[in-house]
Write a protein that holds these residues in place. Structure first.
Motif, PDB file in Angstrom:
ATOM      1  N   TYR A 145     -15.192  -7.184 -13.959  1.00 30.37           N
ATOM      2  CA  TYR A 145     -16.148  -8.282 -13.893  1.00 30.37           C
ATOM      3  C   TYR A 145     -17.214  -8.054 -14.944  1.00 30.37           C
ATOM      4  O   TYR A 145     -17.457  -6.914 -15.365  1.00 30.37           O
ATOM      5  N   ARG A 146     -17.825  -9.140 -15.369  1.00 31.97           N
ATOM      6  CA  ARG A 146     -18.892  -9.043 -16.363  1.00 31.97           C
ATOM      7  C   ARG A 146     -20.199  -8.827 -15.644  1.00 31.97           C
ATOM      8  O   ARG A 146     -20.578  -9.626 -14.801  1.00 31.97           O
ATOM      9  N   ASP A 147     -20.901  -7.745 -15.973  1.00 30.96           N
ATOM     10  CA  ASP A 147     -22.225  -7.561 -15.413  1.00 30.96           C
ATOM     11  C   ASP A 147     -23.093  -8.741 -15.871  1.00 30.96           C
ATOM     12  O   ASP A 147     -23.186  -8.995 -17.067  1.00 30.96           O
ATOM     13  N   LEU A 176     -11.992 -16.169 -23.145  1.00 30.94           N
ATOM     14  CA  LEU A 176     -12.349 -15.074 -24.049  1.00 30.94           C
ATOM     15  C   LEU A 176     -13.740 -15.430 -24.573  1.00 30.94           C
ATOM     16  O   LEU A 176     -13.869 -16.269 -25.460  1.00 30.94           O
ATOM     17  N   ALA A 177     -14.759 -14.850 -23.977  1.00 30.56           N
ATOM     18  CA  ALA A 177     -16.139 -15.247 -24.313  1.00 30.56           C
ATOM     19  C   ALA A 177     -16.742 -14.249 -25.299  1.00 30.56           C
ATOM     20  O   ALA A 177     -16.557 -14.369 -26.513  1.00 30.56           O
ATOM     21  N   THR A 178     -17.430 -13.203 -24.812  1.00 29.60           N
ATOM     22  CA  THR A 178     -17.924 -12.171 -25.745  1.00 29.60           C
ATOM     23  C   THR A 178     -16.769 -11.317 -26.261  1.00 29.60           C
ATOM     24  O   THR A 178     -16.891 -10.632 -27.272  1.00 29.60           O
ATOM     25  N   GLY A 220     -23.931 -16.181 -22.259  1.00 31.95           N
ATOM     26  CA  GLY A 220     -22.578 -15.690 -22.536  1.00 31.95           C
ATOM     27  C   GLY A 220     -21.497 -16.649 -22.074  1.00 31.95           C
ATOM     28  O   GLY A 220     -20.334 -16.265 -21.945  1.00 31.95           O
ATOM     29  N   TYR A 221     -21.857 -17.915 -21.813  1.00 34.93           N
ATOM     30  CA  TYR A 221     -20.854 -18.908 -21.442  1.00 34.93           C
ATOM     31  C   TYR A 221     -20.351 -19.639 -22.690  1.00 34.93           C
ATOM     32  O   TYR A 221     -21.114 -19.883 -23.626  1.00 34.93           O
ATOM     33  N   ILE A 222     -19.077 -19.995 -22.652  1.00 34.39           N
ATOM     34  CA  ILE A 222     -18.492 -20.699 -23.794  1.00 34.39           C
ATOM     35  C   ILE A 222     -18.957 -22.160 -23.782  1.00 34.39           C
ATOM     36  O   ILE A 222     -18.947 -22.815 -22.736  1.00 34.39           O
ATOM     37  N   VAL A 223     -19.341 -22.646 -24.956  1.00 32.76           N
ATOM     38  CA  VAL A 223     -19.784 -24.033 -25.137  1.00 32.76           C
ATOM     39  C   VAL A 223     -18.774 -24.745 -26.055  1.00 32.76           C
ATOM     40  O   VAL A 223     -18.478 -24.227 -27.133  1.00 32.76           O
ATOM     41  N   LEU A 242     -15.504 -24.530 -19.966  1.00 39.32           N
ATOM     42  CA  LEU A 242     -15.116 -25.163 -18.708  1.00 39.32           C
ATOM     43  C   LEU A 242     -15.954 -24.643 -17.542  1.00 39.32           C
ATOM     44  O   LEU A 242     -15.667 -24.903 -16.389  1.00 39.32           O
ATOM     45  N   GLY A 243     -16.998 -23.871 -17.856  1.00 38.77           N
ATOM     46  CA  GLY A 243     -17.813 -23.265 -16.790  1.00 38.77           C
ATOM     47  C   GLY A 243     -17.255 -21.905 -16.423  1.00 38.77           C
ATOM     48  O   GLY A 243     -16.653 -21.215 -17.254  1.00 38.77           O
ATOM     49  N   ASP A 244     -17.445 -21.511 -15.177  1.00 35.23           N
ATOM     50  CA  ASP A 244     -16.955 -20.206 -14.704  1.00 35.23           C
ATOM     51  C   ASP A 244     -15.525 -20.354 -14.193  1.00 35.23           C
ATOM     52  O   ASP A 244     -15.281 -20.981 -13.152  1.00 35.23           O
ATOM     53  N   ALA A 245     -14.591 -19.790 -14.933  1.00 36.24           N
ATOM     54  CA  ALA A 245     -13.170 -19.999 -14.630  1.00 36.24           C
ATOM     55  C   ALA A 245     -12.808 -19.491 -13.227  1.00 36.24           C
ATOM     56  O   ALA A 245     -12.098 -20.167 -12.486  1.00 36.24           O
ATOM     57  N   GLY A 246     -13.301 -18.300 -12.870  1.00 30.88           N
ATOM     58  CA  GLY A 246     -12.974 -17.734 -11.555  1.00 30.88           C
ATOM     59  C   GLY A 246     -13.493 -18.617 -10.433  1.00 30.88           C
ATOM     60  O   GLY A 246     -12.779 -18.910  -9.472  1.00 30.88           O
ATOM     61  N   ASP A 247     -14.716 -19.064 -10.551  1.00 31.19           N
ATOM     62  CA  ASP A 247     -15.309 -19.907  -9.513  1.00 31.19           C
ATOM     63  C   ASP A 247     -14.580 -21.241  -9.403  1.00 31.19           C
ATOM     64  O   ASP A 247     -14.341 -21.745  -8.298  1.00 31.19           O
TER      65      ASP A 247
HETATM   66  N1  URA Z   1     -16.459 -16.434 -18.231  1.00 29.44           N
HETATM   67  C1  URA Z   1     -16.209 -17.682 -17.763  1.00 29.44           C
HETATM   68  O1  URA Z   1     -15.594 -17.850 -16.697  1.00 29.44           O
HETATM   69  N2  URA Z   1     -16.637 -18.732 -18.480  1.00 29.44           N
HETATM   70  C2  URA Z   1     -17.299 -18.583 -19.644  1.00 29.44           C
HETATM   71  O2  URA Z   1     -17.654 -19.606 -20.265  1.00 29.44           O
HETATM   72  C3  URA Z   1     -17.553 -17.280 -20.107  1.00 29.44           C
HETATM   73  C4  URA Z   1     -17.117 -16.225 -19.385  1.00 29.44           C
END
Ligand code: URA
Ligand code: PRP
Length: 209
Positions: free
Chosen positions: A103-105, A134-136, A192-195, A198-203
């Motif tokens: 998980y990303r801190d 693939l964000a950071t 650190g979210y991609i612009v 699609l938002g938070d993929a896991g959620d």
């Molecule tokens: N992780 C995500 O789920 N979405 C992002 O935009 C970046 C990291």
């Protein structure tokens, strides 16, 4: 340097638009991710080696081709990578599935590893590491480090959406790992979210917050 492939197939692009949409609920999001994973698996396996064999049809005996390469391994990065596994297995049903939990801190954006379980014969398999985002690049780099540390030598990375920053870092860290993406987005935001992303993929995949 590794290669980057952007899959511009119309079906992939069409479905990705609905995956991105804030109007798309969990059930539909899950189904679309599954479908896009299947379409991407079709493209990513284009270079699979074949060998000629003989087959008897009801009419005659003829030469035909079957797959000849190494066995496959799929490694989703938990959690969100799980959403892509079944779609890939539809085309490569005999693949073994490993799991790498990261998980990303939220403060540092650094990946934290919490789980690794891989097939026993890691050295003998061609791996596809999957994660929708693939964000950071930190999670993908760490997952591939983990896989290589355990003996993997043949790895591809596949995701739905990538930020240019993440692609660059991943290529620098793992120049032997080709990257397959459905869309290369504009940038990362301050969190650190991609612009546009699609938002938070896991959620979105699991209906959590
Ligand atoms: N992780 C995500 O789920 N979405 C992002 O935009 C970046 C990291
Ligand atoms: C998300 C996503 C990737 C990671 C990408 O997972 O699924 O694994 O972020 O970001 P990075 O390229 O900056 O590392 P997250 O950490 O939110 O965990 P989750 O899948 O458990 O929700």
């Amino acid at each position: 340097m590794s290669k980057v492939f952007v899959f511009d197939h119309p079906l992939i692009q069409h479905k990705l638009t609905y995956i991105r949409s804030v109007e798309t609920g969990t059930k539909e999001f899950r189904e679309l991710v599954d479908e896009v994973a299947t379409l991407m698996a079709f493209e990513i396996t284009r270079d699979m080696p074949l060998v000629e064999t003989e087959v008897e049809t009801p009419v005659t005996v003829t030469k035909s081709k079957v797959l000849a390469g190494k066995k496959m391994g799929i490694v989703p990065i938990l959690r969100a990578g799980i959403g892509m596994v079944d779609g890939i297995l539809k085309l490569i049903p005999a693949a073994k599935v490993g799991h790498i939990g990261l998980y990303r801190d939220p403060q540092t954006l650094q990946p934290v590893e919490y789980y690794v379980k891989l097939p026993a014969d890691v050295e003998e398999r061609d791996f596809i590491v999957v994660d929708p985002m693939l964000a950071t690049g930190g999670s993908a780099i760490e997952a591939i480090n983990s896989l290589k540390k355990r003996g993997a030598t043949s790895i591809k990375f596949m995701c739905l959406i990538a930020a240019p920053e993440g692609v660059e870092l991943l290529q620098q860290a793992h120049p032997d790992v080709d990257v397959y993406i459905a869309a290369l987005d504009e940038k990362l935001n301050d969190h650190g979210y991609i612009v546009p992303g699609l938002g938070d993929a896991g959620d979105r995949l699991f209906g959590t917050k």
